[in-house]
Design a protein around this motif. Structure first.
Motif, PDB file in Angstrom:
ATOM      1  N   ASP A 386       0.971  -1.068   0.040  1.00  0.00           N
ATOM      2  CA  ASP A 386       0.093  -0.034  -0.006  1.00  0.00           C
ATOM      3  C   ASP A 386       0.952   1.221  -0.089  1.00  0.00           C
ATOM      4  O   ASP A 386       0.583   2.181  -0.754  1.00  0.00           O
ATOM      5  N   GLN A 387       1.998   1.162   0.685  1.00  0.00           N
ATOM      6  CA  GLN A 387       2.631   2.496   0.751  1.00  0.00           C
ATOM      7  C   GLN A 387       3.484   2.811  -0.503  1.00  0.00           C
ATOM      8  O   GLN A 387       3.621   3.758  -0.931  1.00  0.00           O
ATOM      9  N   CYS A 388       3.928   1.410  -1.097  1.00  0.00           N
ATOM     10  CA  CYS A 388       4.492   1.904  -2.398  1.00  0.00           C
ATOM     11  C   CYS A 388       3.655   2.257  -3.607  1.00  0.00           C
ATOM     12  O   CYS A 388       4.164   3.049  -4.494  1.00  0.00           O
ATOM     13  N   VAL A 389       2.379   1.882  -3.296  1.00  0.00           N
ATOM     14  CA  VAL A 389       1.154   2.244  -4.290  1.00  0.00           C
ATOM     15  C   VAL A 389       1.173   3.716  -4.091  1.00  0.00           C
ATOM     16  O   VAL A 389       0.945   4.818  -4.916  1.00  0.00           O
ATOM     17  N   ALA A 390       0.938   4.155  -2.757  1.00  0.00           N
ATOM     18  CA  ALA A 390       0.649   5.770  -2.487  1.00  0.00           C
ATOM     19  C   ALA A 390       2.054   6.480  -2.901  1.00  0.00           C
ATOM     20  O   ALA A 390       1.728   7.608  -3.266  1.00  0.00           O
ATOM     21  N   GLU A 391       3.061   6.050  -3.082  1.00  0.00           N
ATOM     22  CA  GLU A 391       4.145   6.836  -3.290  1.00  0.00           C
ATOM     23  C   GLU A 391       4.379   6.737  -4.802  1.00  0.00           C
ATOM     24  O   GLU A 391       5.320   7.307  -5.306  1.00  0.00           O
ATOM     25  N   LYS A 392       3.630   5.918  -5.513  1.00  0.00           N
ATOM     26  CA  LYS A 392       3.625   5.677  -6.978  1.00  0.00           C
ATOM     27  C   LYS A 392       5.239   5.321  -7.394  1.00  0.00           C
ATOM     28  O   LYS A 392       5.663   5.703  -8.116  1.00  0.00           O
ATOM     29  N   CYS A 393       5.545   4.297  -6.550  1.00  0.00           N
ATOM     30  CA  CYS A 393       6.734   3.795  -6.995  1.00  0.00           C
ATOM     31  C   CYS A 393       7.046   2.772  -8.181  1.00  0.00           C
ATOM     32  O   CYS A 393       6.113   1.856  -8.386  1.00  0.00           O
ATOM     33  N   ARG A 394       7.770   3.394  -9.244  1.00  0.00           N
ATOM     34  CA  ARG A 394       7.657   2.807 -10.393  1.00  0.00           C
ATOM     35  C   ARG A 394       8.473   1.292 -10.127  1.00  0.00           C
ATOM     36  O   ARG A 394       8.588   0.648 -11.001  1.00  0.00           O
ATOM     37  N   PHE A 395       9.051   0.963  -8.884  1.00  0.00           N
ATOM     38  CA  PHE A 395       9.735  -0.180  -8.944  1.00  0.00           C
ATOM     39  C   PHE A 395       8.896  -1.499  -8.534  1.00  0.00           C
ATOM     40  O   PHE A 395       9.219  -2.859  -8.361  1.00  0.00           O
ATOM     41  N   ILE A 396       7.844  -1.338  -8.261  1.00  0.00           N
ATOM     42  CA  ILE A 396       6.869  -2.361  -7.817  1.00  0.00           C
ATOM     43  C   ILE A 396       6.682  -3.627  -8.614  1.00  0.00           C
ATOM     44  O   ILE A 396       6.885  -4.801  -8.042  1.00  0.00           O
ATOM     45  N   PRO A 397       6.880  -3.440 -10.143  1.00  0.00           N
ATOM     46  CA  PRO A 397       6.977  -4.937 -10.780  1.00  0.00           C
ATOM     47  C   PRO A 397       8.043  -5.622 -10.491  1.00  0.00           C
ATOM     48  O   PRO A 397       8.359  -6.742 -10.463  1.00  0.00           O
ATOM     49  N   LEU A 398       9.344  -4.997  -9.754  1.00  0.00           N
ATOM     50  CA  LEU A 398      10.411  -5.691  -9.636  1.00  0.00           C
ATOM     51  C   LEU A 398      10.861  -6.008  -8.239  1.00  0.00           C
ATOM     52  O   LEU A 398      11.465  -6.621  -8.159  1.00  0.00           O
ATOM     53  N   CYS A 399       9.973  -5.350  -7.415  1.00  0.00           N
ATOM     54  CA  CYS A 399      10.211  -5.939  -6.219  1.00  0.00           C
ATOM     55  C   CYS A 399       8.802  -6.390  -5.319  1.00  0.00           C
ATOM     56  O   CYS A 399       9.101  -7.230  -4.382  1.00  0.00           O
ATOM     57  N   GLY A 400       7.483  -5.814  -5.733  1.00  0.00           N
ATOM     58  CA  GLY A 400       6.541  -6.342  -4.761  1.00  0.00           C
ATOM     59  C   GLY A 400       6.608  -6.311  -3.477  1.00  0.00           C
ATOM     60  O   GLY A 400       5.919  -6.859  -2.804  1.00  0.00           O
ATOM     61  N   GLY A 401       7.014  -5.140  -3.004  1.00  0.00           N
ATOM     62  CA  GLY A 401       7.159  -4.763  -1.484  1.00  0.00           C
ATOM     63  C   GLY A 401       8.595  -5.465  -0.897  1.00  0.00           C
ATOM     64  O   GLY A 401       8.889  -5.259   0.249  1.00  0.00           O
ATOM     65  N   GLY A 402       9.401  -6.298  -1.828  1.00  0.00           N
ATOM     66  CA  GLY A 402      10.570  -6.566  -1.274  1.00  0.00           C
ATOM     67  C   GLY A 402      10.515  -7.979  -0.914  1.00  0.00           C
ATOM     68  O   GLY A 402       9.443  -8.484  -0.644  1.00  0.00           O
ATOM     69  N   CYS A 403      11.665  -8.789  -0.489  1.00  0.00           N
ATOM     70  CA  CYS A 403      11.617 -10.136   0.056  1.00  0.00           C
ATOM     71  C   CYS A 403      10.821  -9.978   1.667  1.00  0.00           C
ATOM     72  O   CYS A 403      11.484  -9.440   2.285  1.00  0.00           O
ATOM     73  N   ILE A 404      10.084 -11.117   1.517  1.00  0.00           N
ATOM     74  CA  ILE A 404       9.143 -11.074   2.808  1.00  0.00           C
ATOM     75  C   ILE A 404      10.329 -11.644   3.978  1.00  0.00           C
ATOM     76  O   ILE A 404      10.242 -11.166   5.280  1.00  0.00           O
ATOM     77  N   HIS A 405      11.271 -12.573   3.824  1.00  0.00           N
ATOM     78  CA  HIS A 405      12.296 -12.961   4.839  1.00  0.00           C
ATOM     79  C   HIS A 405      12.758 -12.014   5.175  1.00  0.00           C
ATOM     80  O   HIS A 405      13.217 -11.651   6.242  1.00  0.00           O
ATOM     81  N   ASN A 406      13.357 -11.106   4.257  1.00  0.00           N
ATOM     82  CA  ASN A 406      14.287  -9.981   4.859  1.00  0.00           C
ATOM     83  C   ASN A 406      13.641  -8.779   5.486  1.00  0.00           C
ATOM     84  O   ASN A 406      14.038  -8.081   6.461  1.00  0.00           O
ATOM     85  N   ALA A 407      12.240  -8.756   5.291  1.00  0.00           N
ATOM     86  CA  ALA A 407      11.490  -7.759   6.079  1.00  0.00           C
ATOM     87  C   ALA A 407      11.139  -8.260   7.423  1.00  0.00           C
ATOM     88  O   ALA A 407      10.944  -7.506   8.447  1.00  0.00           O
ATOM     89  N   MET A 408      11.050  -9.583   7.571  1.00  0.00           N
ATOM     90  CA  MET A 408      10.856 -10.354   8.803  1.00  0.00           C
ATOM     91  C   MET A 408      12.158  -9.831   9.805  1.00  0.00           C
ATOM     92  O   MET A 408      12.058  -9.888  10.863  1.00  0.00           O
ATOM     93  N   VAL A 409      13.392 -10.187   8.900  1.00  0.00           N
ATOM     94  CA  VAL A 409      14.537 -10.094   9.735  1.00  0.00           C
ATOM     95  C   VAL A 409      14.591  -8.422  10.111  1.00  0.00           C
ATOM     96  O   VAL A 409      15.105  -8.247  11.259  1.00  0.00           O
ATOM     97  N   GLU A 410      14.358  -7.508   9.437  1.00  0.00           N
ATOM     98  CA  GLU A 410      14.342  -6.154   9.544  1.00  0.00           C
ATOM     99  C   GLU A 410      13.319  -5.706  10.662  1.00  0.00           C
ATOM    100  O   GLU A 410      13.860  -5.075  11.705  1.00  0.00           O
TER     101      GLU A 410
END
Length: 440
Positions: A386-410
């Protein structure tokens, strides 16, 4: 009523000597136009006079290209709908990461499984029960027409007999149901001799991934055995065997890369080029990321991108095929519908990066297969973008919010799956650089 157009939000633009490179990160389409044409299109769009360039507009606005899109088209909603539709309605592959052991003979300091209880290898009762469970699951899901069987660890070949039995067992299950079956293996490569290669090739062996960390002295300092035992030459002996035989079409070599070894990676690429087997080697740079055992990370995105691009430039100059894009998690086995990691004790997880951490178990082969699918809600937070969409981030097709495992670690635990893992700087620099390299 005429259609008004605009440039796609997902469009990447690079000025080159040969013209202007345009790539849509969602469709993957790449086109080249000259500056005069670009200026005409900009003028036409701003003045609503696209009819004067109807031929160029038609090509750039075609759905398979989508460099231009209708002015009122919501690309971000369309992307999310496409992702969910693909996952929920186009799932026809059953992906099983089969872990006969979490044990490993190497002592890599950055291993994602560092610190977990390695336990013991898989027992016969687990193999027997997994045969029943998988057969029942496949029978419950007639839409499945393919079975991707991935040997993983630890080092899976430490449990050679279990591997042999599992290959035969699951291949037979798939064949009886007229389901295509293929085998993959992720291994450190030390035990992958020709006898093992023959075994794997009997079961439609499609992919092998072997990791190297640099030239011999660098690799041995990072991916060594107990008491510092050297491993490079053992692994290279088996890589040479695979390249000189026809057991598998190509060998995927994953080169670990972080600031501490990045400057030596080009030496390894030159070394591999001297094997004169560029057409048989798929190179991949594995950027080392934080783990639960080592959650802090000092590498900066811009620095690691620069060093990775330097390595890719060397690879291209040496005749290797290089990618034209860099992804960080728009789609992975952890969010796939019919996908699971089967651990040695028979428990299931969605992500192989959490293997051995019992808090990430979500089921077991000793339970009756779910009527729906292999679901772990922690990997289904699709609104994390949702935050990516709100920012109109052009990288969504390449990341989809990023790695879920990395998010869990963070975020320090399983609830982290609700949050994105943002690497905009890395994505920006890597994708501009790779596209320029690939189409130079």
């Amino acid at each position: 009523m005429k259609t008004m157009y605009r440039w796609s939000d997902f469009c990447l633009r690079i000025q080159t000597k040969g013209g202007i490179l345009l790539k849509n990160d969602l469709t993957g389409a790449v086109v080249v136009i000259d500056a005069e044409t670009e200026n005409k299109i900009i003028h036409s769009i701003s003045n609503g006079e696209t009819e004067t360039l109807s031929e160029q507009i038609d090509k750039l606005a075609h759905p398979d290209t989508a460099i231009l899109v209708p002015k009122d088209y919501d690309e971000y909603s369309a992307w999310r709908e496409r992702l969910i539709h693909k996952r929920d309605n186009e799932a026809h592959i059953f992906i099983l990461h089969f872990m006969p052991t979490i044990q490993c003979q190497l002592r890599c300091d950055y291993c994602v499984e560092k610190g977990v209880d390695r336990g013991v290898g898989m027992k016969q009762k687990v193999v027997d029960q997994s045969r029943k469970w998988v057969a029942e699951y496949l029978d419950s899901h007639p839409e499945i027409d393919s079975f991707r069987f991935v040997l993983f660890g630890g080092e899976p070949l430490l449990q050679r007999k279990i591997v042999e039995q599992a290959l035969k067992t699951f291949h037979e299950i798939a064949s009886k149901r007229n389901i295509s079956f293929w085998t993959e293996i992720v291994t450190n490569g030390e035990f992958l001799n020709e006898e093992v290669a023959r075994l794997l090739s009997e079961h439609n062996w499609r992919r092998v991934q072997i990791t190297l960390d640099g030239p011999e002295n660098v690799h041995n300092s990072r991916r060594h055995g107990e008491n510092g035992r050297s491993t490079f030459q053992n692994i290279m002996r088996n890589i040479r065997m695979l390249l000189s035989t026809k057991h598998i079409p190509k060998v995927d070599i994953r080169i670990s890369l972080e600031e501490s070894n990045a400057d030596r990676v080009p030496e390894l690429i030159h070394y591999l080029a001297e094997l004169h087997a560029q057409e048989r080697i798929n190179l991949n740079l594995g950027l080392i990321t934080p783990t639960f055992a080592s959650p802090s990370k000092t590498d900066t995105e811009s620095v690691i991108a620069e060093k990775a691009l330097t390595a890719w430039k060397v690879a291209k100059d040496c005749g290797f095929t290089i990618p034209d894009e860099f992804l960080t998690g728009p789609w992975c086995v952890a969010i796939a519908k019919h996908s699971a990691v089967l651990q040695p004790d028979g428990s299931f997880q969605k992500c192989f990066c959490t293997a051995g951490r019992k808090e990430y178990n979500f089921g077991s082969i000793f339970d009756k297969p779910e009527a729906s699918y292999l679901q772990d809600p922690r990997y289904e937070h699709f609104k994390r973008t949702d935050q990516c969409v709100a920012e109109k981030c052009r990288f969504i097709p390449l990341c989809g919010g990023g790695c879920i495992h990395n998010a869990m670690v963070e975020q320090g635990g399983s609830v982290g799956g609700k949050y994105r893992y943002c690497q905009k700087k890395l994505l920006d620099k890597m994708n501009h650089g790779l596209l320029a390299l690939a189409y130079d």
